[in-house]
Write a protein that holds these residues in place. Structure first.
Motif, PDB file in Angstrom:
ATOM      1  N   THR A  93       0.550  -1.087  -0.032  1.00 22.24           N
ATOM      2  CA  THR A  93       0.071   0.013   0.047  1.00 22.24           C
ATOM      3  C   THR A  93       0.836   1.182   0.153  1.00 22.24           C
ATOM      4  OG1 THR A  93      -0.315  -0.295   2.226  1.00 22.24           O
ATOM      5  CG2 THR A  93      -2.237  -0.957   0.926  1.00 22.24           C
ATOM      6  N   ARG A  97       0.774   4.303  -2.755  1.00 29.05           N
ATOM      7  CA  ARG A  97       0.369   5.541  -2.369  1.00 29.05           C
ATOM      8  C   ARG A  97       1.217   6.537  -2.981  1.00 29.05           C
ATOM      9  NH1 ARG A  97      -3.761   5.495   1.882  1.00 29.05           N
ATOM     10  NH2 ARG A  97      -3.322   3.530   3.018  1.00 29.05           N
ATOM     11  N   GLU A 101       0.684   9.415  -5.780  1.00 29.14           N
ATOM     12  CA  GLU A 101       1.103  10.961  -5.424  1.00 29.14           C
ATOM     13  C   GLU A 101       1.796  11.382  -6.501  1.00 29.14           C
ATOM     14  OE1 GLU A 101       2.901  11.710  -1.546  1.00 29.14           O
ATOM     15  OE2 GLU A 101       1.208  10.387  -0.622  1.00 29.14           O
ATOM     16  N   LEU A 113      -4.291  -0.511  -5.149  1.00 26.40           N
ATOM     17  CA  LEU A 113      -4.432   0.244  -3.831  1.00 26.40           C
ATOM     18  C   LEU A 113      -5.739  -0.101  -3.016  1.00 26.40           C
ATOM     19  CD1 LEU A 113      -2.891   1.956  -1.453  1.00 26.40           C
ATOM     20  CD2 LEU A 113      -3.956   4.002  -2.646  1.00 26.40           C
ATOM     21  N   CYS A 129     -10.993   5.309  -2.579  1.00 27.96           N
ATOM     22  CA  CYS A 129      -9.995   5.217  -3.587  1.00 27.96           C
ATOM     23  C   CYS A 129     -10.640   4.662  -5.032  1.00 27.96           C
ATOM     24  CB  CYS A 129      -9.151   4.162  -3.175  1.00 27.96           C
ATOM     25  SG  CYS A 129      -7.619   4.093  -4.302  1.00 27.96           S
TER      26      CYS A 129
END
Length: 176
Positions: A93, A97, A101, A113, A129
């Motif tokens: 995870t 992430r 980003e 994710l 998500c």
């Protein structure tokens, strides 16, 4: 004992996340009526809640194939499969992430994710998500995010408050 009442009580325990007592009660119901679909489904879900994946798989193997085609039982089996899929993904995870980003349009990472979050029990975050994915690019990979969302909805249960609010958000994204 009244089986319907026992099922209600077992479901109440399950909804309070008291998986071990719920599982025991579902097991008791199955000892009275081995083909009670609500109890089969509840028992599988309780084992998944307890993260007893092997026990759940063994139990599923022991069920008559006709019962496996029942929707309640199918959804419980799907819940197990999702948890297993997610268990393998949950270590990733943080990595995912960071990918998102760096590149918010990395739809593949968003999808992965969501599954990983679902598996680590972060249900609401997993749904959000996917909803974010849909608002970024709803048609990616033949609407993969929406399809995954629908799969989660049926695994969690349409009455669940988390699902109810996610479905509201989904329609406002789709119809805005």
């Amino acid at each position: 004992p009244n089986i319907e009442e026992m099922i209600e009580n077992a479901n109440a325990l399950y909804n309070e996340k008291n998986y071990s007592d719920a599982g025991e009660m579902f097991e008791t119901i199955l000892s009275i009526d081995a083909e009670k679909k609500e109890a089969i489904s509840g028992y599988i879900r309780s084992l998944v809640g307890l993260k007893k994946y092997d026990a759940a798989e063994n139990f599923i193997e022991s069920i008559d194939y006709k019962l496996k085609n029942d929707n309640l039982v199918k959804d419980a089996i799907k819940a197990l499969e999702l948890s297993l899929k997610a268990k393998n993904a949950s270590s990733k995870t943080d990595e995912l992430r960071m990918k998102i980003e760096t590149n918010p349009k990395d739809m593949e990472a968003r999808q992965e994710l969501a599954v990983a979050l679902y598996g680590s029990g972060e249900i609401e975050e997993a749904l959000n998500c996917l909803l974010d994915s849909i608002s970024v690019d709803r048609n990616w990979n033949e609407e993969a995010a929406r399809k995954q969302l629908v799969e989660f909805f049926s695994a969690i249960g349409l009455q669940d408050p988390v699902v109810v609010s996610a479905r509201k958000r989904l329609s406002s994204i789709l119809f805005s």
